[in-house]
Design a protein around this motif. Structure first.
Motif, PDB file in Angstrom:
ATOM      1  N   MET A 118       0.863  -1.183   0.000  1.00  0.00           N
ATOM      2  CA  MET A 118       0.000   0.000   0.000  1.00  0.00           C
ATOM      3  C   MET A 118       0.903   1.237   0.000  1.00  0.00           C
ATOM      4  O   MET A 118       1.966   1.216   0.616  1.00  0.00           O
ATOM      5  CB  MET A 118      -0.852   0.011   1.273  1.00  0.00           C
ATOM      6  N   ILE A 120       0.810   5.324   0.920  1.00  0.00           N
ATOM      7  CA  ILE A 120       0.120   6.512   1.430  1.00  0.00           C
ATOM      8  C   ILE A 120       0.915   7.727   0.950  1.00  0.00           C
ATOM      9  O   ILE A 120       2.090   7.874   1.296  1.00  0.00           O
ATOM     10  CB  ILE A 120       0.024   6.524   2.971  1.00  0.00           C
ATOM     11  N   ASN A 175      -8.117   4.011  -3.658  1.00  0.00           N
ATOM     12  CA  ASN A 175      -8.879   2.856  -3.185  1.00  0.00           C
ATOM     13  C   ASN A 175     -10.035   3.247  -2.254  1.00  0.00           C
ATOM     14  O   ASN A 175      -9.835   3.921  -1.246  1.00  0.00           O
ATOM     15  CB  ASN A 175      -7.875   1.949  -2.456  1.00  0.00           C
ATOM     16  N   LYS A 177     -11.903   1.410  -0.248  1.00  0.00           N
ATOM     17  CA  LYS A 177     -11.833   0.809   1.096  1.00  0.00           C
ATOM     18  C   LYS A 177     -10.931   1.672   2.006  1.00  0.00           C
ATOM     19  O   LYS A 177     -11.263   1.944   3.149  1.00  0.00           O
ATOM     20  CB  LYS A 177     -11.241  -0.595   0.946  1.00  0.00           C
ATOM     21  N   TYR A 178      -9.825   2.121   1.461  1.00  0.00           N
ATOM     22  CA  TYR A 178      -8.904   2.938   2.265  1.00  0.00           C
ATOM     23  C   TYR A 178      -9.476   4.333   2.530  1.00  0.00           C
ATOM     24  O   TYR A 178      -9.253   4.918   3.590  1.00  0.00           O
ATOM     25  CB  TYR A 178      -7.535   3.046   1.586  1.00  0.00           C
ATOM     26  N   ARG A 179     -10.194   4.862   1.550  1.00  0.00           N
ATOM     27  CA  ARG A 179     -10.809   6.184   1.769  1.00  0.00           C
ATOM     28  C   ARG A 179     -11.841   6.093   2.887  1.00  0.00           C
ATOM     29  O   ARG A 179     -11.888   6.949   3.774  1.00  0.00           O
ATOM     30  CB  ARG A 179     -11.491   6.669   0.478  1.00  0.00           C
ATOM     31  N   ASP A 241      -2.357  -0.453  -4.023  1.00  0.00           N
ATOM     32  CA  ASP A 241      -3.458   0.447  -3.674  1.00  0.00           C
ATOM     33  C   ASP A 241      -2.938   1.704  -2.983  1.00  0.00           C
ATOM     34  O   ASP A 241      -1.938   1.652  -2.261  1.00  0.00           O
ATOM     35  CB  ASP A 241      -4.460  -0.270  -2.759  1.00  0.00           C
ATOM     36  N   LEU A 243      -3.677   5.463  -0.841  1.00  0.00           N
ATOM     37  CA  LEU A 243      -4.471   6.428  -0.074  1.00  0.00           C
ATOM     38  C   LEU A 243      -3.742   7.768  -0.173  1.00  0.00           C
ATOM     39  O   LEU A 243      -2.532   7.826   0.081  1.00  0.00           O
ATOM     40  CB  LEU A 243      -4.570   5.989   1.396  1.00  0.00           C
ATOM     41  N   ILE A 285      -4.045   4.773  10.798  1.00  0.00           N
ATOM     42  CA  ILE A 285      -4.339   4.110   9.519  1.00  0.00           C
ATOM     43  C   ILE A 285      -3.399   2.906   9.357  1.00  0.00           C
ATOM     44  O   ILE A 285      -3.828   1.806   9.001  1.00  0.00           O
ATOM     45  CB  ILE A 285      -4.202   5.099   8.337  1.00  0.00           C
ATOM     46  N   VAL A 289      -4.964  -0.889   8.709  1.00  0.00           N
ATOM     47  CA  VAL A 289      -5.063  -1.475   7.359  1.00  0.00           C
ATOM     48  C   VAL A 289      -4.700  -2.953   7.424  1.00  0.00           C
ATOM     49  O   VAL A 289      -3.863  -3.374   8.225  1.00  0.00           O
ATOM     50  CB  VAL A 289      -4.152  -0.793   6.291  1.00  0.00           C
TER      51      VAL A 289
END
Ligand SMILES: O=P(O)(O)O[C@H]1O[C@H](CO)[C@@H](O)[C@H]1O
Length: 293
Positions: A118, A120, A175, A177-179, A241, A243, A285, A289
Motif C-alpha cells: 500500500m 500513502i 482505493n 476501502k482505504y478512503r 493500492d 491512499l 491508519i 489497514v
C-alpha cells in the motif's frame, strides 16, 4: 530527456536499476516494509515517529535523486508504525526540480519492490473549494493530471512488463476501502476537518494565477498541488493500492485585487501546525489497514 541513451529513451527507468537499489537497501536494513509512505512539504516529522528506525540519506542510495526543496529532508526511513513494518520517504522529488517525471518516481518503484502493498501519499496543497479552510485535511478521491494531459506522464517511454501494464486504468486510483477507513478513523479521532475531494496536479514551481485557480475550480478540483500524481500512477501500474491525504496549507487566491500572495513559508508553517494530528492519523491508519496474503 527526449533522446535515446544506450537504446533506451532517457525517461525510461530500468528494472535492473530498481533491483540494484532494492538489493542495496535490503542488505542494509532488517525492516521488510509492507507499507510505503511519502511525506509532503513540512510533513516529514512523521518519519521521525517510526520505531526501530534505520535511515538512509538519499544522496547515499544508488539511483536516488536528492531533495532540493525546503521541508523535504531527503531521507528514506525504515521502521515500525502502528505495529507494521514501513518505509517512509522523508521528502519527495518534484518535476519542477528539473528531474524527468519518470525519474522522480523511481523511489516509489523501489519501495514497492521492497514489499510495500500500500502507498500513502501526503502532500501540502492550496485550497480551491471555498468551504475548505487552512489546516483542513482532504482524502483524495481522484485527481486531475494537467501535465499528464499534455504528455508529461511517468509511464511514457519504452515499457517493461515486469513493472506492470503500459495502459493503466485510473478510474480506481484512490482505493475506496482505504478512503472509507480514513474517514472512519478521522471520525473516531474527532477530526471534523477531514474532507474528501479532488486534487489537481500542476507542474509548478509557480503558484497559480487567479484565472488558473478559477479554471481549476470550474474543472471540479478542490485543492491544487505540484506533486503526488506521478507517484500514484506508478503505484497503480505496479498493482499497489493508494491512499492520498492532502493538507490544505493555504487558500488559493481567486480575486484579482487581493493583497496576499501564496508562499512556501506559509505552506511549511501550516504543516508544522498540523504535524501532530497528521502523525496520529497516519499511525492509526497504519495500525488498522489489513493486507491479504
Ligand atoms: O506536494 P508537496 O511535496 O507536499 O509540496 C507542495 O508544497 C510546495 C509549494 O509550497 C510544492 O512542492 C507543492 O507540491
Amino acid at each position: 530527456m527526449n533522446g535515446y541513451k544506450n537504446g533506451y529513451p532517457c525517461q525510461t527507468i530500468k528494472y535492473e536499476d530498481v533491483q540494484n537499489t532494492v538489493k542495496y537497501l535490503r542488505n542494509r536494513t532488517t525492516i521488510r516494509p509492507v507499507l510505503a509512505i511519502i511525506c509532503g512539504s513540512g510533513l516529514g516529522g512523521l518519519a521521525n515517529t517510526l520505531e526501530d528506525q534505520e535511515a538512509f540519506a538519499y544522496k547515499d542510495i544508488p539511483n536516488f535523486l536528492v531533495s532540493t526543496v525546503p521541508g523535504h529532508a531527503g531521507r528514506l526511513v525504515f521502521g515500525r508504525l502502528g505495529g507494521k513494518e514501513v518505509v517512509c520517504m522523508q521528502g519527495r522529488f518534484h518535476c519542477y526540480e528539473g528531474y524527468p517525471v519518470a525519474r522522480i518516481t523511481l523511489s516509489v518503484r523501489v519501495m514497492i519492490e521492497l514489499g510495500a502493498k500500500m502507498l500513502i501519499v501526503t502532500n501540502a496543497s492550496g485550497g480551491l473549494n471555498s468551504d475548505y479552510k487552512v489546516g483542513d485535511l482532504m482524502v483524495m478521491k481522484d485527481h486531475i493530471n494537467l501535465p499528464g494531459l499534455t504528455g508529461i506522464n511517468p509511464l511514457i517511454g519504452s515499457t517493461d512488463d515486469r513493472f506492470g501494464p503500459r495502459f493503466v486504468p485510473l478510474s480506481d486510483a484512490y482505493n475506496k476501502k482505504y478512503r472509507d477507513l480514513a474517514k472512519e478513523i478521522a471520525q473516531e479521532l474527532g477530526m471534523d476537518y477531514l474532507k474528501e475531494g479532488i486534487y489537481v496536479f500542476q507542474s509548478g514551481p509557480c503558484f497559480e494565477t487567479v484565472t488558473e485557480c478559477c479554471l481549476f475550480r470550474m474543472l471540479g478540483a478542490d485543492v491544487t498541488g505540484m506533486s503526488s500524481v506521478p507517484e500514484v500512477i506508478v503505484a497503480r501500474q505496479m498493482g499497489v493500492d493508494v491512499l492520498g491525504i492532502s493538507l490544505v496549507t493555504n487558500k488559493c487566491i481567486r480575486t484579482y485585487d487581493a493583497v496576499e500572495v501564496a508562499n512556501h513559508e506559509e505552506v511549511l508553517e501550516t504543516g508544522r501546525m498540523r504535524a501532530k494530528d497528521m502523525e496520529r492519523f497516519v499511525a492509526k491508519i497504519a495500525e488498522r489497514v489489513e493486507f491479504k496474503g
